[in-house]
Design an enzyme around this catalytic site. Structure first.
Site, mmCIF file in Angstrom:
data_model
loop_
_atom_site.group_PDB
_atom_site.id
_atom_site.type_symbol
_atom_site.label_atom_id
_atom_site.label_comp_id
_atom_site.label_asym_id
_atom_site.label_seq_id
_atom_site.Cartn_x
_atom_site.Cartn_y
_atom_site.Cartn_z
ATOM 1 N N ASP A 70 0.826 -1.212 0.000
ATOM 2 C CA ASP A 70 0.000 0.000 0.000
ATOM 3 C C ASP A 70 0.856 1.257 0.000
ATOM 4 O OD1 ASP A 70 -2.133 -1.706 0.256
ATOM 5 O OD2 ASP A 70 -2.931 -0.782 2.083
ATOM 6 N N HIS A 215 3.880 -1.917 3.372
ATOM 7 C CA HIS A 215 3.959 -0.579 2.780
ATOM 8 C C HIS A 215 5.381 -0.379 2.252
ATOM 9 C CE1 HIS A 215 0.699 -0.335 5.766
ATOM 10 N NE2 HIS A 215 0.166 0.597 4.991
#
Length: 259
Positions: A70, A215
């Site tokens: 993400d 991430h």
């Protein structure tokens, strides 16, 4: 004495009634929370689907886990892409607009060119359940347009910021042709730069048909990826994209997929 006993009984009855009202209110709230959107698991979606699977990975037979990232693209993404390419793996990237797609269009194009799956992670990373319907729609639609302009392909997957969704978000996603993807594994890599800890957290939580959330923009994450990949392979996992995990089922717009 009789009066005091009656008073105590009345107070007890009132307390019981109040407690029952609280329990009922909580139950109603939970029921509304659970049933405000349609959801299923990757395994359940596959189980209801028929047909063949494109490619050489069939997660009905293989021990699969989806790898997702993400918040990119960012300056650390090219190194991650090098790692994935070296291991001949593909992941799903839920990309963000401001400061990411808008700033690094060439990196987004590389993600697409190298065969990775691209999903929508909104423009400003607003929590969609906290804003009005028009603003929530714009968060997703603007990102859809930007991704399509750069890569030529419009995403069919999205991940709601903080994993927070409801019926409003589901309806918007249905209109925009987006399935919602949550996760079962989080390393909370936003709170640590310790790559060994990130690796441990991922491995401790991973099970078959899971979805790993990382991430790529955080300092400790990309250095952890080679060790995560190696350990998952040693444990017999096949690392796939979200769409591969669902196949032969097709992602349904508005549906929430959570392991």
């Amino acid at each position: 004495m009789f009066f005091n006993a009656r008073t105590r009984r009345s107070r007890i009855l009132i307390a019981v009634a109040a407690a029952a009202a609280v329990v009922l209110a909580v139950a109603v709230t939970l029921a509304m929370t659970v049933t405000t959107y349609d959801h299923t698991s990757p395994r359940a979606a596959r189980g209801k689907a028929s047909g063949s699977v494109a490619g050489n990975v069939d997660c009905r037979k293989a021990k699969c886990v989806a790898l997702t990232f993400d918040g990119g693209p960012s300056l650390t993404t090219p190194k991650l892409l090098d790692i994935l390419k070296q291991d001949d793996l593909h992941a799903t990237f839920f990309v963000q607009g401001q400061g990411h797609i808008a700033k690094y269009p060439a990196i987004l194009r590389r993600i697409s060119d190298e065969g990775h799956e691209i999903g929508n992670h909104t423009w400003y990373h607003e929590v969609l359940t906290d804003i009005n319907e028009n603003d929530a729609r714009q968060e997703l639609a603007r990102t859809q347009d930007a991704i399509e302009k750069i890569t030529g392909t419009r995403p069919i997957l999205m991940r709601p910021p903080e994993g927070r969704t409801n019926r409003k978000v589901a309806n918007i996603c249905r209109d925009l042709g987006l399935a919602q993807v949550l996760w079962s594994v989080t390393a909370k890599d936003y709170e640590t730069t310790d790559s060994a800890l990130i690796t441990k957290r991922v491995l401790d939580q991973t099970h078959r048909d899971g979805i790993i959330l990382l991430h790529d923009l955080h300092k400790g994450t990309v250095p952890a990826v080679p060790g995560i990949i190696k350990a998952l392979k040693q444990r017999g996992y096949t690392i796939v994209t979200v769409s591969q995990l669902l196949a032969p089922a097709k992602p349904q717009p508005g549906m929430v997929y959570r392991p």
